[in-house]
Design an enzyme around this catalytic site. Structure first.
Site, short mmCIF file in Angstrom:
data_model
loop_
_atom_site.label_atom_id
_atom_site.label_comp_id
_atom_site.label_asym_id
_atom_site.label_seq_id
_atom_site.Cartn_x
_atom_site.Cartn_y
_atom_site.Cartn_z
N THR A 153 -0.76 -6.65 -2.49
CA THR A 153 -1.02 -6.69 -3.94
C THR A 153 0.33 -7.03 -4.51
O THR A 153 1.30 -7.14 -3.77
CB THR A 153 -1.53 -5.31 -4.40
N THR A 211 -3.98 -8.25 -7.81
CA THR A 211 -4.27 -8.22 -6.37
C THR A 211 -5.41 -9.13 -5.96
O THR A 211 -6.29 -9.47 -6.76
CB THR A 211 -4.63 -6.77 -5.96
N SER A 225 -9.98 1.31 -8.07
CA SER A 225 -8.67 0.82 -7.66
C SER A 225 -7.67 1.96 -7.63
O SER A 225 -7.90 3.02 -8.21
CB SER A 225 -8.21 -0.24 -8.66
N SER A 226 -6.55 1.71 -6.95
CA SER A 226 -5.42 2.66 -7.00
C SER A 226 -4.27 2.10 -7.81
O SER A 226 -3.22 2.75 -7.93
CB SER A 226 -4.92 2.95 -5.58
#
Ligand code: DON
Length: 573
Positions: free
Chosen positions: A384, A402, A455-456
């Site tokens: 990413t 990403t 998502s993180s």
């Protein structure tokens, strides 16, 4: 195939060529390398590529603001950092204006309308990992172009075409591959061949890529020119959209023209909170990152990290135990807020987070099986990219974007020259079944048509005494949250400068698997022994994160932190 000769003026002309020359020749000027003690006040860009940072700096020098520069960087990264920079992916932006206005922009990919909950399960209900990770079915509907247009419409100052010009120049004129860039493309050549039967510019015609080779991407230049001419409509509608749909049909994907036309970026309310008197402004769902980051900071705030010291046993133990609890919450509660009611208020409640830490004991390691149940898996390689931008007025942009895995699905849209993401793997393909980052989830993050996958990514801006203090973020899949957490703690609790905080060795825990990952030489042998004796399973692994950050120091100068784990670089004036 897009035909460059039929394209609007902007692509063929001198304007472009001027830009191209400008970008390439001026790289030396504003380039900071990896650390600087210079006094930059006018603006700064830190990104994964010197070409992209320089493209952003050129826009700042033309009078553009941080958002203008960020849009130029995003498009430039789509050209010069195909691993993760993208048109065919998505991301998040956190913004803070010099006056303190904040905003969060969600341009995350979405599941196509034809997506179904069990689309990656075989007849025995087992996940078929290849399908969510590679090829046409792995791609969600891209969000980046819509995101850039939305950001520019709300905050941009310079013309849209001006912001696209550096990227078009880099695609049409080519850019020189770094040793790392060449090696990574070569490493992926088999995948590119497998998923691109009609060929792609990313595979060298003869032999392999070498450092210094010029990578020219004409099809990508043509796509960018359509976007320059028509805005997001140049991507989601018309010839580029047709090429995406044809690509889907050739490769058995499910994305349609209607999916593309329906895509919208969404403005959301940022997650905000206080850590040791600093205001944290970060990304809300569908990222889990902002909520998780605030939970982690709240959980460790009552403790004297500064006294214990950087990467000492008590520091690591406390942070790991906080991480265990937060990632367990993530798996159960986080998902696209448009589809699943995320208990955001409760998760951000200080009493709740203090309570979560109540069961923690210094004597021995916690046990993830007792925090909540689930399965385990090893983490995989990650790709990413994050970039941070500030302008002379103190407006700040933090963007993480990403394709998910390195080079996403490996599918390059034929004729349009850009990679499609493999973001569908970020959904919980089956409850309790780990994704490529070993993350587990359930109903909150199950696949549904039109839904955004969890998502993180944690683009973040930090404010001190009502003024901009830090812009920070990183790639790294599940390690994003803990990397941003550690970088903030390094600056706030351990008084590190921006570059030192970025360079500092990191560790990571995510509830499942019940292991603590360490970068090489992250801790000394005594700390290692103390933690092992308490029952922590310590596992050395490769690099964690690739943080690109900016600090506004107490003299009002911008300090860069460009991660030496990659080719990352800062440009400033
Ligand atoms: O959105 C997410 O959390 C992941 N798709 C991010 C992937 C990633 O960071 C890969 N990076 N290095």
């Amino acid at each position: 195939m897009l035909n460059a000769t039929r394209l609007p003026q902007i692509i063929n002309n001198i304007l472009l060529y001027l830009f191209f020359t400008l970008v390439l020749t001026s790289c030396a000027g504003g380039q900071l390398g990896r650390s600087t003690h210079q006094e930059y006040r006018q603006g700064m860009v830190v990104s994964a590529s010197r070409y992209a940072s320089e493209a952003g700096l050129q826009i700042l020098k033309k009078g553009g603001n941080a958002v203008d520069a960020a849009v130029a960087v995003q498009f430039a990264l789509a050209v010069v950092y195909p691993n993760a920079g993208n048109l065919g992916g998505g991301g998040f932006m956190v913004y803070r204006s010099a006056a303190g206005e904040t905003a969060a922009l969600d341009f995350r990919e979405k599941a196509a309308a034809a997506a179904t909950r069990d689309m990656y399960l075989d007849s025995l209900q087992n996940p078929v990992v290849e399908k969510s990770l590679f090829g046409h079915l792995a791609a969600g509907v891209p969000g980046s172009v819509a995101g850039m247009e939305a950001a520019h419409k709300r905050y941009g100052k310079l013309s849209w075409k001006t912001l696209l010009a550096p990227a078009i120049a880099l695609a049409a004129g080519g850019y020189k591959l770094s040793a790392r860039g060449a090696e990574e493309l070569n490493g992926q050549a088999a995948g590119f061949r497998q998923y691109n039967l009609l060929g792609t510019a990313l595979v060298k015609a003869a032999g392999t890529w070498k450092e210094g080779d010029l990578l020219v991407q004409q099809e990508l230049a043509a796509t960018l020119a359509h976007i320059a001419e028509r805005g997001a409509a140049g991507f989601y509608d018309g010839p580029v959209a047709r090429l995406i749909v044809e690509e889907m049909q050739r490769g058995g994907g499910i994305m349609t023209a209607a999916d593309l036309r329906a895509y919208r970026a969404v403005w959301r309310t940022p997650v905000t909170g206080i850590y040791r008197g600093l205001k944290i402004i970060t990304m809300p769902p569908p990222s889990s990152g902002g909520i998780a980051l605030m939970q982690l900071l709240q959980m460790v705030e009552p403790y004297p990290l500064r006294r214990w010291g950087f990467n000492k046993d008590s520091t690591i133990q406390l942070m790991v135990e906080a991480e265990r609890r937060v990632y367990a919450d993530r798996a159960a509660h986080l998902g696209d807020p448009d589809f699943h009611p995320v208990p955001q208020h409760q998760l951000l409640n200080e009493n709740y987070n203090t309570q979560r830490m109540a069961g923690f004991t210094w004597e021995r390691s916690g046990n993830s099986a007792q925090i909540a149940a689930g399965l385990a898996a090893a983490p995989e390689h990650e790709e990413t990219t994050h970039f941070s931008v500030v302008d002379r007025n103190g407006n700040a942009v933090s963007i993480t974007t990403t394709l998910n895995g390195s080079y996403g699905s490996n599918v390059v849209v034929k004729g349009a020259g850009f990679l499609l993401n493999n973001e569908m793997d970020d959904f919980s393909v089956k409850p309790g079944s780990p994704n490529m980052y070993g993350l587990v989830g359930g109903k909150a993050n199950a696949i549904a048509p039109g839904k955004r996958m969890l998502s993180s990514m944690t683009p973040t801006v930090v404010e001190k005494d009502g003024k901009l203090f830090m812009v920070v973020g990183t790639p790294g899949g599940s390690t994003i949250i803990t990397s941003v957490f550690q970088t903030i703690v390094n600056v706030v609790d351990f008084d590190m400068g921006m570059q030192a905080a970025v360079n500092a060795r990191k560790f990571h825990h995510q509830w499942l698997p019940d292991e603590v990952y360490l970068e090489k030489e992250a801790i000394d042998s005594l700390t290692h022994r103390k933690l092992t004796n308490k029952g922590y399973r310590l596992v050395e692994r490769g690099n964690i994160g690739r943080v690109d950050a900016i600090l506004r120091n107490k003299w009002g100068y911008y300090e860069a932190g460009a991660d030496p784990r990659g080719d990352d670089s800062a440009a400033a004036w």
